[in-house]
Design an enzyme around this catalytic site. Sequence first.
Site, PDB file in Angstrom:
ATOM      1  N   HIS A 134       7.876 -11.725  13.458  1.00 25.20           N
ATOM      2  CA  HIS A 134       6.475 -11.946  13.816  1.00 25.20           C
ATOM      3  C   HIS A 134       6.327 -12.385  15.271  1.00 25.20           C
ATOM      4  O   HIS A 134       5.384 -11.987  15.951  1.00 25.20           O
ATOM      5  CB  HIS A 134       5.866 -13.009  12.898  1.00 25.20           C
ATOM      6  CG  HIS A 134       5.777 -12.582  11.468  1.00 25.20           C
ATOM      7  ND1 HIS A 134       4.865 -11.662  11.025  1.00 25.20           N
ATOM      8  CD2 HIS A 134       6.499 -12.943  10.379  1.00 25.20           C
ATOM      9  CE1 HIS A 134       5.014 -11.469   9.724  1.00 25.20           C
ATOM     10  NE2 HIS A 134       6.001 -12.240   9.320  1.00 25.20           N
TER      11      HIS A 134
ATOM     12  N   GLU B 237       3.446   4.959   2.343  1.00 25.14           N
ATOM     13  CA  GLU B 237       4.177   3.826   2.910  1.00 25.14           C
ATOM     14  C   GLU B 237       5.247   3.279   1.977  1.00 25.14           C
ATOM     15  O   GLU B 237       5.889   2.276   2.292  1.00 25.14           O
ATOM     16  CB  GLU B 237       3.198   2.711   3.301  1.00 25.14           C
ATOM     17  CG  GLU B 237       2.248   2.301   2.188  1.00 25.14           C
ATOM     18  CD  GLU B 237       1.144   1.375   2.674  1.00 25.14           C
ATOM     19  OE1 GLU B 237       1.370   0.631   3.656  1.00 25.14           O
ATOM     20  OE2 GLU B 237       0.063   1.380   2.075  1.00 25.14           O
TER      21      GLU B 237
ATOM     22  N   ASP C 138       5.993  -0.146   6.715  1.00 23.42           N
ATOM     23  CA  ASP C 138       6.397  -0.465   5.344  1.00 23.42           C
ATOM     24  C   ASP C 138       7.357   0.584   4.791  1.00 23.42           C
ATOM     25  O   ASP C 138       8.253   0.252   4.006  1.00 23.42           O
ATOM     26  CB  ASP C 138       5.170  -0.570   4.436  1.00 23.42           C
ATOM     27  CG  ASP C 138       4.538  -1.953   4.494  1.00 23.42           C
ATOM     28  OD1 ASP C 138       5.214  -2.891   4.960  1.00 23.42           O
ATOM     29  OD2 ASP C 138       3.377  -2.100   4.088  1.00 23.42           O
TER      30      ASP C 138
ATOM     31  N   CYS D 160       0.500   6.366  11.436  1.00 24.56           N
ATOM     32  CA  CYS D 160      -0.239   5.205  11.948  1.00 24.56           C
ATOM     33  C   CYS D 160       0.638   3.962  12.072  1.00 24.56           C
ATOM     34  O   CYS D 160       0.142   2.891  12.371  1.00 24.56           O
ATOM     35  CB  CYS D 160      -1.443   4.899  11.059  1.00 24.56           C
ATOM     36  SG  CYS D 160      -1.012   4.412   9.372  1.00 24.56           S
TER      37      CYS D 160
END
Length: 625
Positions: free
Chosen positions: A239, A484, A508, A555
């Site tokens: 993150h 995903e 993902d 995306c």
Amino acid sequence: MKNDTPPAALNAAAQAATQAAAQAAAQAPAAPITAIPAVLPAAGQSRSLRGLGVSPGVAIGPAHVVESGAVAIPEYVISPDGVEAEVLRFNEAAAKARRQIKKLKSKALVLPDSASEEIGFLLDAHLSMVTNSRLTRGVERRIKEERLNAEAAIQAEIATIAQTFAGMDDSYLAARIADIREVGRRLTRNLLKHEYRAFSTLPPGTIILAEELTPADTALLDPKAVGGFATVLGGAEGHTAILARSLGLPAVLGAAGLLAGVRNGVTVIVDGVQGRVLIDPPPEVLEDYRARRAAREREREQLKSLRKLPAVTRDGTAITLMANLELPRDLDHALENGAQGVGLLRTEFLFMNRDQLPDEEEQYGVLRAIVEGMGGRPVTARTMDVGGEKLAGWMAGRYGEPANPALGLRAIRLGLREPKLLETQLAAMLRAGAHGPLRILLPMITSVSEVQKVREILGQVARRLRRRGVAIADPLPPVGVMVEVPGAALAADALAYAADFFSIGTNDLTQYTLAIDRADEQVATLYDPLHPAVLRLIQFTIEAALRSRIPVSVCGEIAGDARYAPLLLGLGVRELSMSPPSVPTVKKRIRSLDLMEASRRARVIMDQSDSGRIATLLDDFNAII
């Protein structure tokens, strides 16, 4: 309704550093680069350190060293008469932590694209840990039964939880202890009244040097005050790294020995392209890096001139470049960067960090403003992807804490479990679709039956709105599937008959295919979108879409990385969606590409079985232009 229009060895750390540098270098300006020696010439305490370049760019400024000394934790026995007051003291610290985390979430809303989503999900998890969780219940029990003071009770409970998780032999659960420890530190600071030291008072351009920066720390960094940062710990896909890239802060993580002998105020260079930190560099090195930084700024200005130019390959193939939007305020940013529409509108912001659900009118108002703001350009709105570790406050009490958030009740699974939520959102989308082109995207789909159920609900909602005399999209908006999870990719042929378009979410898809938590530093270097298994799932999905003559876009983060553009286009993709700032860079790469050459290189790449060889073939091709 089906759309029948065809679509226009090194060690792990060193390997990751090399890959990150190559990825960033593909987007860096072609300027003369002076070789920087591993050991710098003497200039005070000059040193050059290697790490992971996780956010490209060059930062030069005075160092601010964040001390990493541990806070002394008091431990004592509470008198029987003082137990109730100690529980109250702990509860007040927890309530303060909740307020702090919600404030951080509000700050995170202004971050672009996936960074806001990533930090939002993480802070939601932190919020649940200070709201009637196993941690808080355990601390209260220790205060009452063992009569421990709150600070000591927190440490004891965290130690017990850590031991339990470590014994489960599950890397995902073992990694979550880092989040619990961070929450524990926050609670302890509140109890000891040690206020968090913000970085906003530092001189402009300051370089933060620390053992570690948590995502919460990073969210507080103001790019107007902080020039960049470097840490001893951290991974390229965590993150903290994602936030650094979104904030545009050059960053290097994993630089061993970074803090040894460094004093505040010394000049530091953070090279986020090559993954280097230079401490007290000599004048000639400093001048060279200033030239690099100026060249990068010139490159950035040049990219602005591409805004009105089409994304067309050298041999005349048009590519559609769309924007991923996190918040309505990102709309202007997308248009400024030349996006041709919205390829992914994340609607979670309507549901997060609130006690009451947004009604149909509120959702319709927001969606209508975005559709009208795009001025006839298409908008792809994804139904809410909340659940799992993205649990919104209004859900936490009903469903509790999931054992494995990534595999739990979330996204379309939650929408079908709570149909009223889905019906309300679909009604708002149908009404917004009356004001401009809108597509509906379904997240976390794994089967045809899920798509069919959503279509049934959509039809029912449409009939109800028509009976009320409400204007809606006519014909009904296309319904697409977000591919995903591996199961969706492997079932792409069947899903292509049920869906009007595909959108491949590579973040993902990579994570689930390789069973790797990209935020877990222990395995983050193994997160590899160029793994042959991931590429074959992407290829299978694209080919299934082409056979069924439905549009297919990408995306995920690789869509906004110019390095991957030749491969994706060579595989047949003609639509990419990315964070708005990435549009000009990707457009520049597309305009330099010959599609036939890219297709030939893609075929060669897909014959490979080693991700290292794949990366080399892709980087060699990118180096040609």
